[in-house]
Scaffold this motif. Structure first.
Motif, PDB file in Angstrom:
ATOM      1  N   PRO A 197       0.807  -1.231   0.000  1.00 35.57           N
ATOM      2  CA  PRO A 197       0.000   0.000   0.000  1.00 35.57           C
ATOM      3  C   PRO A 197       0.834   1.273   0.000  1.00 35.57           C
ATOM      4  CG  PRO A 197      -0.866  -1.582   1.587  1.00 35.57           C
ATOM      5  CD  PRO A 197       0.468  -2.102   1.144  1.00 35.57           C
ATOM      6  N   LYS A 198       2.079   1.187   0.445  1.00 30.20           N
ATOM      7  CA  LYS A 198       2.948   2.362   0.480  1.00 30.20           C
ATOM      8  C   LYS A 198       3.793   2.482  -0.784  1.00 30.20           C
ATOM      9  CE  LYS A 198       3.103   2.242   5.507  1.00 30.20           C
ATOM     10  NZ  LYS A 198       3.920   2.148   6.732  1.00 30.20           N
ATOM     11  N   ILE A 199       3.757   1.437  -1.610  1.00 34.45           N
ATOM     12  CA  ILE A 199       4.537   1.411  -2.846  1.00 34.45           C
ATOM     13  C   ILE A 199       3.676   1.768  -4.056  1.00 34.45           C
ATOM     14  CG2 ILE A 199       5.681  -0.151  -4.481  1.00 34.45           C
ATOM     15  CD1 ILE A 199       6.688  -1.716  -2.038  1.00 34.45           C
ATOM     16  N   MET A 200       2.488   1.193  -4.111  1.00 35.40           N
ATOM     17  CA  MET A 200       1.644   1.299  -5.299  1.00 35.40           C
ATOM     18  C   MET A 200       0.712   2.502  -5.196  1.00 35.40           C
ATOM     19  SD  MET A 200       1.116  -2.824  -5.622  1.00 35.40           S
ATOM     20  CE  MET A 200       0.316  -2.898  -7.214  1.00 35.40           C
ATOM     21  N   ASN A 201       0.249   2.982  -6.333  1.00 35.72           N
ATOM     22  CA  ASN A 201      -0.468   4.251  -6.356  1.00 35.72           C
ATOM     23  C   ASN A 201      -1.983   4.137  -6.244  1.00 35.72           C
ATOM     24  OD1 ASN A 201      -1.203   3.412  -8.963  1.00 35.72           O
ATOM     25  ND2 ASN A 201       0.487   4.542  -9.909  1.00 35.72           N
ATOM     26  N   PHE A 205      -6.353  -1.042  -6.034  1.00 34.51           N
ATOM     27  CA  PHE A 205      -5.633  -2.039  -6.821  1.00 34.51           C
ATOM     28  C   PHE A 205      -4.889  -3.020  -5.914  1.00 34.51           C
ATOM     29  CE2 PHE A 205      -2.015  -3.666  -9.196  1.00 34.51           C
ATOM     30  CZ  PHE A 205      -2.610  -4.051 -10.385  1.00 34.51           C
ATOM     31  N   VAL A 206      -4.261  -2.499  -4.863  1.00 34.06           N
ATOM     32  CA  VAL A 206      -3.546  -3.363  -3.922  1.00 34.06           C
ATOM     33  C   VAL A 206      -4.509  -4.375  -3.309  1.00 34.06           C
ATOM     34  CG1 VAL A 206      -2.315  -3.443  -1.720  1.00 34.06           C
ATOM     35  CG2 VAL A 206      -1.749  -1.680  -3.398  1.00 34.06           C
ATOM     36  N   ARG A 207      -5.671  -3.912  -2.887  1.00 33.98           N
ATOM     37  CA  ARG A 207      -6.635  -4.813  -2.257  1.00 33.98           C
ATOM     38  C   ARG A 207      -7.144  -5.863  -3.243  1.00 33.98           C
ATOM     39  NH1 ARG A 207      -8.857  -2.588   2.777  1.00 33.98           N
ATOM     40  NH2 ARG A 207      -7.645  -0.715   3.269  1.00 33.98           N
ATOM     41  N   ALA A 221       1.834  -3.679 -13.862  1.00 32.92           N
ATOM     42  CA  ALA A 221       2.772  -3.456 -12.757  1.00 32.92           C
ATOM     43  C   ALA A 221       3.420  -2.085 -12.887  1.00 32.92           C
ATOM     44  CB  ALA A 221       3.838  -4.551 -12.736  1.00 32.92           C
ATOM     45  N   LEU A 222       3.706  -1.676 -14.118  1.00 33.03           N
ATOM     46  CA  LEU A 222       4.308  -0.368 -14.356  1.00 33.03           C
ATOM     47  C   LEU A 222       3.316   0.758 -14.058  1.00 33.03           C
ATOM     48  CD1 LEU A 222       6.699   1.325 -15.430  1.00 33.03           C
ATOM     49  CD2 LEU A 222       5.724   1.042 -17.729  1.00 33.03           C
ATOM     50  N   SER A 223       2.104   0.641 -14.557  1.00 36.76           N
ATOM     51  CA  SER A 223       1.122   1.708 -14.377  1.00 36.76           C
ATOM     52  C   SER A 223       0.683   1.853 -12.924  1.00 36.76           C
ATOM     53  CB  SER A 223      -0.101   1.469 -15.269  1.00 36.76           C
ATOM     54  OG  SER A 223      -0.791   0.284 -14.893  1.00 36.76           O
ATOM     55  N   SER A 224       0.769   0.767 -12.158  1.00 40.38           N
ATOM     56  CA  SER A 224       0.340   0.797 -10.757  1.00 40.38           C
ATOM     57  C   SER A 224       1.442   1.259  -9.812  1.00 40.38           C
ATOM     58  CB  SER A 224      -0.134  -0.593 -10.320  1.00 40.38           C
ATOM     59  OG  SER A 224       0.962  -1.504 -10.262  1.00 40.38           O
ATOM     60  N   GLY A 225       2.672   1.378 -10.326  1.00 41.52           N
ATOM     61  CA  GLY A 225       3.780   1.807  -9.490  1.00 41.52           C
ATOM     62  C   GLY A 225       4.540   0.677  -8.824  1.00 41.52           C
ATOM     63  N   LEU A 226       4.167  -0.565  -9.124  1.00 41.59           N
ATOM     64  CA  LEU A 226       4.900  -1.688  -8.528  1.00 41.59           C
ATOM     65  C   LEU A 226       6.332  -1.725  -9.055  1.00 41.59           C
ATOM     66  CD1 LEU A 226       5.001  -4.232  -6.775  1.00 41.59           C
ATOM     67  CD2 LEU A 226       4.068  -5.526  -8.711  1.00 41.59           C
ATOM     68  N   VAL A 227       6.500  -1.453 -10.347  1.00 39.71           N
ATOM     69  CA  VAL A 227       7.840  -1.335 -10.934  1.00 39.71           C
ATOM     70  C   VAL A 227       7.956   0.042 -11.584  1.00 39.71           C
ATOM     71  CG1 VAL A 227       8.002  -3.819 -11.338  1.00 39.71           C
ATOM     72  CG2 VAL A 227       7.196  -2.322 -13.186  1.00 39.71           C
TER      73      VAL A 227
END
Length: 310
Positions: A197-201, A205-207, A221-227
């Motif tokens: 939750p502190k990484i992704m935007n 989506f995290v839930r 993964a890119l659009s969500s901020g995971l990478v």
């Protein structure tokens, strides 16, 4: 503006510090300390001050057995204290990044330990194991050297918990991610629920990711901020990660490590707490030769400044 702040006498003094710092530096990679005594990890030094750690159970799809959990913790604790290491690239050998927890090996070991115990004693055994696994993952976050992960193909379960503790995440376009725990009747318990939750935007989506255990492909993964970057293939991925690591390794280790500590602390505390923390650190760090050397380099437009080991 910097040139107006640095007087000629001060500039001369700082320049002498620059030369002193350079004279202390040992550039020979032959004198670097390599860590090779791991059963499930491979550690190499592709460039000065850049360490490359690979998950190295390719025949088992890099499934994370008890030995690997233990060695990850030991490895990153050692790298944290290694003055020859300034940046770490974490990747994996073989076809995939990791299949996640090696359930067969872990439960075959724990099963007999739990067999004849009551609920309270079973809980104690399980808690001890869980906290050990948590500590292993957290060692990546506590390592003051930035850790870049290079993920190719599958990154499942424990692997997603693992990369969530890193500083920078890159992947290849064939990468996919899956937090598999709910599919086996449990909640993820070694960091993903706390860090994602502190990484992704997107909290939503995290839930979704955590509740459904669905696969997330590289573009998502890119659009969500995971990478933060996606590469064409594994070869370009590793090269890209090492290139970034080299760039970081050229910076002052005092500056970089203080920055990482500050970022991790600020994430978990209030803004004012973070300001107080970095003020406490910088009242010491601004007295280091690194700061003086970097100021001189900026003022004189000098490139490739050499910083002493830390």
């Amino acid at each position: 503006m910097l040139s107006t702040l640095v007087t000629k006498p001060a500039f001369g003094l700082l320049f002498s510090h620059l030369k002193t710092g350079a004279s202390k530096f040992v550039s020979s990679t032959a004198k670097m300390s390599a860590q090779t005594n791991y059963e499930t990890l491979a550690v190499t030094i592709p460039h000065e001050f850049v360490y490359h750690v690979e998950l190295n159970r390719p025949e088992k799809l890099n499934a994370m057995n008890i030995t690997m959990w233990s060695e990850i913790g030991k490895c990153f604790e050692n790298l944290d204290n290694d003055e020859n290491c300034r940046v770490v690239v974490l990747s994996a050998a073989g076809k995939i990044f990791t299949a996640g927890l090696d359930f067969k090996q872990v439960f075959l070991k724990m099963g007999p330990e739990l067999a004849d115990l009551d609920v309270a004693r079973k809980a104690k055994v399980i808690s001890t194991s869980l906290r050990s696994f948590q500590k292993s993952i957290t060692s990546i976050e506590l390592c003051k050297k930035p850790v870049l992960t290079a993920i190719h193909s599958a990154c499942v379960g424990g692997g997603l918990n693992l990369i969530a503790a890193a500083d920078i995440r890159y992947c290849s376009k064939d990468a996919w991610f899956q937090l598999k725990e709910v599919d086996i009747g449990m909640a993820a318990d070694v960091g993903a629920l706390q860090r994602l939750p502190k990484i992704m935007n997107s909290d939503s989506f995290v839930r979704e990711l955590c509740y459904t255990a669905r696969k997330v492909e590289a573009p998502e993964a890119l659009s969500s901020g995971l990478v933060s970057r996606v590469f064409e293939d594994k070869e370009s991925l590793i090269k890209g990660a090492i290139d970034t690591a080299q760039d970081i390794a050229k910076k002052s280790p005092v500056a970089v490590q203080t920055t990482k500590v500050g970022l991790v602390y600020a994430r978990d505390h209030s803004v004012q707490d973070g300001l107080d923390q970095i003020a406490s650190w910088n009242q010491l760090m601004l007295q280091s030769e690194d700061f003086m050397n970097a100021v001189v380099a900026q003022a004189s437009k000098q490139k490739d400044v050499v910083f002493s080991k830390l």
